[in-house]
Design a protein around this motif. Structure first.
Motif, PDB file in Angstrom:
ATOM      1  N   ARG A  55      15.040 -21.054 -14.404  1.00  0.00           N
ATOM      2  CA  ARG A  55      15.297 -21.894 -13.233  1.00  0.00           C
ATOM      3  C   ARG A  55      14.730 -21.295 -11.955  1.00  0.00           C
ATOM      4  NH1 ARG A  55      21.497 -23.517 -13.758  1.00  0.00           N
ATOM      5  NH2 ARG A  55      21.019 -24.583 -11.830  1.00  0.00           N
ATOM      6  N   GLY A  56      14.144 -20.119 -12.070  1.00  0.00           N
ATOM      7  CA  GLY A  56      13.504 -19.508 -10.916  1.00  0.00           C
ATOM      8  C   GLY A  56      14.400 -18.490 -10.228  1.00  0.00           C
ATOM      9  N   PRO A  57      13.807 -17.714  -9.327  1.00  0.00           N
ATOM     10  CA  PRO A  57      14.592 -16.690  -8.617  1.00  0.00           C
ATOM     11  C   PRO A  57      15.555 -17.346  -7.635  1.00  0.00           C
ATOM     12  CG  PRO A  57      12.381 -16.800  -7.734  1.00  0.00           C
ATOM     13  CD  PRO A  57      12.416 -17.716  -8.922  1.00  0.00           C
ATOM     14  N   GLY A  58      16.643 -16.668  -7.400  1.00  0.00           N
ATOM     15  CA  GLY A  58      17.618 -17.169  -6.434  1.00  0.00           C
ATOM     16  C   GLY A  58      18.685 -18.057  -7.037  1.00  0.00           C
ATOM     17  N   ALA A  59      18.516 -18.519  -8.247  1.00  0.00           N
ATOM     18  CA  ALA A  59      19.531 -19.343  -8.893  1.00  0.00           C
ATOM     19  C   ALA A  59      20.642 -18.443  -9.417  1.00  0.00           C
ATOM     20  CB  ALA A  59      18.928 -20.155 -10.035  1.00  0.00           C
ATOM     21  N   GLU A  60      21.878 -18.916  -9.330  1.00  0.00           N
ATOM     22  CA  GLU A  60      22.999 -18.107  -9.797  1.00  0.00           C
ATOM     23  C   GLU A  60      22.838 -17.763 -11.270  1.00  0.00           C
ATOM     24  OE1 GLU A  60      27.734 -18.704 -10.379  1.00  0.00           O
ATOM     25  OE2 GLU A  60      26.867 -19.377  -8.491  1.00  0.00           O
ATOM     26  N   ARG A  61      22.561 -18.777 -12.069  1.00  0.00           N
ATOM     27  CA  ARG A  61      22.214 -18.568 -13.479  1.00  0.00           C
ATOM     28  C   ARG A  61      20.741 -18.902 -13.596  1.00  0.00           C
ATOM     29  NH1 ARG A  61      25.914 -22.317 -16.836  1.00  0.00           N
ATOM     30  NH2 ARG A  61      23.941 -22.347 -17.901  1.00  0.00           N
ATOM     31  N   SER A  62      19.906 -17.877 -13.675  1.00  0.00           N
ATOM     32  CA  SER A  62      18.466 -18.127 -13.615  1.00  0.00           C
ATOM     33  C   SER A  62      17.916 -18.745 -14.902  1.00  0.00           C
ATOM     34  CB  SER A  62      17.715 -16.853 -13.278  1.00  0.00           C
ATOM     35  OG  SER A  62      17.937 -15.879 -14.267  1.00  0.00           O
ATOM     36  N   TYR A  63      18.654 -18.669 -16.012  1.00  0.00           N
ATOM     37  CA  TYR A  63      18.196 -19.253 -17.267  1.00  0.00           C
ATOM     38  C   TYR A  63      19.219 -20.275 -17.751  1.00  0.00           C
ATOM     39  CZ  TYR A  63      14.838 -15.490 -17.377  1.00  0.00           C
ATOM     40  OH  TYR A  63      13.811 -14.634 -17.052  1.00  0.00           O
TER      41      TYR A  63
END
Length: 149
Positions: A55-63
């Motif tokens: 989901r990209g950098p900065g997302a709480e759960r990136s995957y």
């Protein structure tokens, strides 16, 4: 210093309307899924793929795990689609599922909701109810601050 004209009342109104919009969006998604279950065509399908999406950098759960389902329509077309929150434990690749779809556009309007996979029904219902309650509370707070109730 006031950021919004009207202060707290304006904040309550805007945030209540925003949450209300998300509640309506979830309710419309729920309506679409229920319509497919009741009135759509049904076919046997399978879980074709289980993939992890960044989901990209900065997302709480990136995957996030995304499930791809495949089925064959009555006229013989092979269709693949992803569905929202298929269940609490997901599906293994190759697991058979019951697919409900709209024959006019099966790639866009299909779901695995039904016995064994109530996630596509439960999640929009929970979001619609919870966000709707919060939105109603904020809008009632706005009306109370304005002296309307």
């Amino acid at each position: 210093m006031q950021v919004l004209p009207g202060g707290t009342a304006t904040f309550l109104l805007l945030f209540g309307l925003l949450l209300g919009a998300f509640a309506v969006r979830s309710a419309l998604r729920l309506n679409g899924v229920l319509r497919l279950i009741r009135h759509g065509e049904h076919a046997e399908g399978r879980c074709a793929d289980r993939r992890t999406v960044d989901r990209g950098p900065g997302a709480e759960r990136s995957y996030v795990t995304e499930y791809v389902f495949a089925f064959r329509t009555r006229d013989g077309r092979e269709v693949e689609f992803t569905d929202h929150a298929p269940g609490p434990f997901g599906f293994a690749v190759g697991t058979p599922v019951r697919v409900s779809y709209d024959p006019s556009d099966p790639a866009k309007h299909a779901t695995v909701a039904g016995p064994g996979a109530w996630g596509p029904v439960v999640m929009p219902a929970v979001f619609a109810v919870v966000l709707g309650v919060f939105a109603a509370g904020l809008l009632l707070g706005f009306a109370g601050m304005r002296g309307w109730i």
